[in-house]
Scaffold this motif. Structure first.
Motif, mmCIF file in Angstrom:
data_model
loop_
_atom_site.group_PDB
_atom_site.id
_atom_site.type_symbol
_atom_site.label_atom_id
_atom_site.label_comp_id
_atom_site.label_asym_id
_atom_site.label_seq_id
_atom_site.Cartn_x
_atom_site.Cartn_y
_atom_site.Cartn_z
ATOM 1 N N ALA A 1 0.912 -1.173 0.123
ATOM 2 C CA ALA A 1 0.011 0.105 0.152
ATOM 3 C C ALA A 1 1.088 1.359 -0.091
ATOM 4 O O ALA A 1 0.419 2.355 -0.405
ATOM 5 N N GLY A 2 2.049 1.237 0.431
ATOM 6 C CA GLY A 2 2.898 2.330 0.322
ATOM 7 C C GLY A 2 3.734 2.311 1.654
ATOM 8 O O GLY A 2 3.592 1.702 2.612
ATOM 9 N N VAL A 3 4.655 3.389 1.663
ATOM 10 C CA VAL A 3 5.846 3.605 2.625
ATOM 11 C C VAL A 3 5.038 4.018 3.990
ATOM 12 O O VAL A 3 5.521 3.501 4.970
ATOM 13 N N TRP A 4 3.877 4.556 3.814
ATOM 14 C CA TRP A 4 3.301 5.208 4.959
ATOM 15 C C TRP A 4 2.924 4.213 6.052
ATOM 16 O O TRP A 4 2.728 4.502 7.237
ATOM 17 N N THR A 5 2.592 3.133 5.526
ATOM 18 C CA THR A 5 2.135 1.760 6.311
ATOM 19 C C THR A 5 3.097 1.440 7.398
ATOM 20 O O THR A 5 2.720 0.962 8.283
ATOM 21 N N GLY A 6 4.353 1.464 6.896
ATOM 22 C CA GLY A 6 5.531 1.284 7.965
ATOM 23 C C GLY A 6 5.650 2.156 9.184
ATOM 24 O O GLY A 6 5.783 1.665 10.443
ATOM 25 N N TYR A 7 5.172 3.513 8.938
ATOM 26 C CA TYR A 7 5.075 4.080 9.960
ATOM 27 C C TYR A 7 4.044 4.028 10.915
ATOM 28 O O TYR A 7 4.148 4.022 12.298
ATOM 29 N N VAL A 8 2.878 3.889 10.374
ATOM 30 C CA VAL A 8 1.748 3.569 11.094
ATOM 31 C C VAL A 8 2.047 2.224 11.943
ATOM 32 O O VAL A 8 1.794 2.416 13.036
ATOM 33 N N ALA A 9 2.527 1.274 11.312
ATOM 34 C CA ALA A 9 2.828 -0.010 12.028
ATOM 35 C C ALA A 9 3.731 0.162 13.186
ATOM 36 O O ALA A 9 3.550 -0.351 14.252
ATOM 37 N N ALA A 10 4.706 0.927 13.205
ATOM 38 C CA ALA A 10 5.713 1.239 13.968
ATOM 39 C C ALA A 10 4.946 2.015 15.142
ATOM 40 O O ALA A 10 5.332 1.725 16.289
ATOM 41 N N ALA A 11 4.332 3.129 14.903
ATOM 42 C CA ALA A 11 3.483 3.804 15.863
ATOM 43 C C ALA A 11 2.666 2.757 16.530
ATOM 44 O O ALA A 11 2.387 3.058 17.826
ATOM 45 N N ALA A 12 1.738 2.116 15.806
ATOM 46 C CA ALA A 12 0.828 1.201 16.718
ATOM 47 C C ALA A 12 1.614 0.203 17.556
ATOM 48 O O ALA A 12 1.129 -0.254 18.498
ATOM 49 N N GLU A 13 2.635 -0.520 17.036
ATOM 50 C CA GLU A 13 3.351 -1.369 17.673
ATOM 51 C C GLU A 13 3.910 -0.720 19.002
ATOM 52 O O GLU A 13 3.867 -1.420 20.035
ATOM 53 N N ALA A 14 4.429 0.181 18.729
ATOM 54 C CA ALA A 14 5.106 0.979 20.123
ATOM 55 C C ALA A 14 4.034 1.275 21.218
ATOM 56 O O ALA A 14 4.279 1.388 22.438
ATOM 57 N N GLY A 15 2.939 1.836 20.430
ATOM 58 C CA GLY A 15 1.738 2.093 21.438
ATOM 59 C C GLY A 15 1.206 0.783 22.146
ATOM 60 O O GLY A 15 0.738 1.041 23.445
ATOM 61 N N MET A 16 1.037 -0.507 21.619
ATOM 62 C CA MET A 16 0.699 -1.294 22.363
ATOM 63 C C MET A 16 1.989 -2.059 23.304
ATOM 64 O O MET A 16 1.375 -2.176 24.399
ATOM 65 N N VAL A 17 3.095 -1.834 23.055
ATOM 66 C CA VAL A 17 4.112 -1.928 23.888
ATOM 67 C C VAL A 17 3.832 -1.018 25.047
ATOM 68 O O VAL A 17 3.741 -1.366 26.447
ATOM 69 N N GLY A 18 3.766 0.240 25.050
ATOM 70 C CA GLY A 18 3.620 1.209 26.015
ATOM 71 C C GLY A 18 2.057 0.823 26.956
ATOM 72 O O GLY A 18 2.031 1.188 28.197
#
Length: 403
Positions: A27-44
């Protein structure tokens, strides 16, 4: 708030799943940024959920060390809380500084200076006085009063005091009225009982004397006695009066300086005090005093209550307007408060410690969680948001350095 924080965790988890799927789908490069943010949010979110939950219970029921802190450390927390209060709130310096800042003396003085307030305090004092007198048993107080008066009288030598008083009375001529009264009463008695006097003289005559001689002697003695008393009554300068003045003056001096006279007076005092009639009089004095005080306390217009009210008003005005008086009152209050907190600090703090120790651990945990749990759930929410932002920043920096 728990549902909100958990819902946010589920939301970022769902975002992570969708973003990862979209990234693999190209879908594009932006999906990596969103996934990284969501992953770190789950960890926090998970880390803060664990931290918040560990305060109140074992996460997922697992007995992980240093979890369920409040229920397991409840008693230690109570001890720490008691020590904290004792050191920071019940120290002499803290209490003294706080009371000095309040200015109790001037405030209390201004309050007492109001007539209505003085009336209220007077009424409360009267009620307390009546209550105290009602609680006290008369027999106990009478025994104490009697013993105190008797002991004080036994320990105090009265002869010198009596001598000084008699000396002053004689010097001022105060005894002359008593002598006048005695002479007048003696004259009146002789006039009314002339037959009794003559019969007494005749009865004491020898048996061998003729009756008419006894009668003449009795009449003569009576007339001379009546003349003597009459002259003593009517003549202030009568020799007998002078002799009596000298006798009283000498007796007053003996009371003060003659050891034999003083010893006799002390023995007489002890004999009088030892008599049951005197002890009964001393003991009954309390009943009379008690009735007098109760009556005065109940009467709003009694001299006792009026004087107490006037004293309270005067004290209030002085405390409100005179710094020296208010400072003295402040010093008394501060001293009393410091004495209480320093002397009974352990008892006061033990109230906190024992109360916390007596709480049920589960009930205490629920109570604390109900009071502060809402704010703790914000920690989970903030952890999710901050974790997402941190993950996004780390991913962005990594991509930038990698590029």
């Amino acid at each position: 708030m728990k549902l909100t924080a958990t819902g946010l965790l589920v939301f970022v988890a769902l975002v992570y799943v969708l973003a990862t799927w979209a990234e693999h789908a190209g879908a594009g490069v932006w999906t990596g940024y969103v996934a990284a943010a969501a992953e770190a949010g789950m960890v926090g979110a998970l880390a803060d959920w664990f931290a918040v939950t560990a305060l109140f219970r074992h996460p997922l029921g697992l007995r992980i060390p240093h979890t369920a802190i409040i229920p397991t450390k409840k008693d230690q927390l109570g001890v720490s809380l008691g020590e904290f209060v004792g050191e920071n709130f019940l120290s002499g310096d803290v209490v003294r500084d706080r009371l000095r800042a309040v200015g109790i003396g001037s405030r209390l003085g201004a309050w007492l200076a109001e007539p209505d307030h003085a009336d209220r305090v007077t009424a409360e004092l009267a009620t307390a006085l009546r209550g105290a007198l009602t609680v006290l048993r008369d027999s106990d107080v009478q025994a104490i009063v009697g013993e105190a008066i008797t002991r004080r009288a036994d320990n105090a030598e009265i002869a010198p005091g009596l001598g000084k008083m008699l000396e002053k009375v004689v010097a001022d001529g105060g005894h002359k009225r008593v002598v006048d009264l005695v002479c007048a009463r003696a004259h009146d008695w002789l006039v009314l009982h002339s037959d009794s006097v003559m019969d007494a003289v005749e009865g004491g005559a020898p048996g061998w004397t003729p009756r008419f001689v006894d009668k003449r002697v009795g009449e003569r003695v009576y007339k001379e006695l009546l003349r003597f008393v009459t002259e003593m009554r009517d003549m202030p300068g009568h020799p007998a009066r002078g002799a009596l003045d000298r006798f009283l003056a000498d007796f007053a001096a003996d009371l003060q300086s003659d050891s034999d006279t003083r010893d006799r007076v002390e023995r007489l005092k002890s004999e009088i005090l030892g008599r049951s009639e005197v002890q009964d009089i001393i003991a009954s004095a309390w009943s009379a005093v008690r009735q007098m005080i109760v009556a005065a306390a109940e009467d709003e217009r009694s001299e006792l209550r009026l004087r107490v009210r006037a004293s309270l008003l005067s004290l209030g005005r002085r405390m409100a307007t005179e710094p020296d008086v208010s400072s003295k009152v402040d010093g008394w209050v501060e001293g009393a408060a410091v004495y209480v907190v320093t002397t009974y600090r352990a008892e006061i703090t033990s109230l906190i410690t024992d109360t916390v120790a007596g709480w049920d651990a589960e009930h205490t945990t629920r109570k604390i969680e109900a009071h502060i749990g809402r704010d703790l759930q914000f920690i989970r929410i903030n952890g999710t948001v901050v974790g997402s932002l941190a993950g996004l920043l780390i991913f962005t920096v990594s991509r930038a350095l990698g590029a």
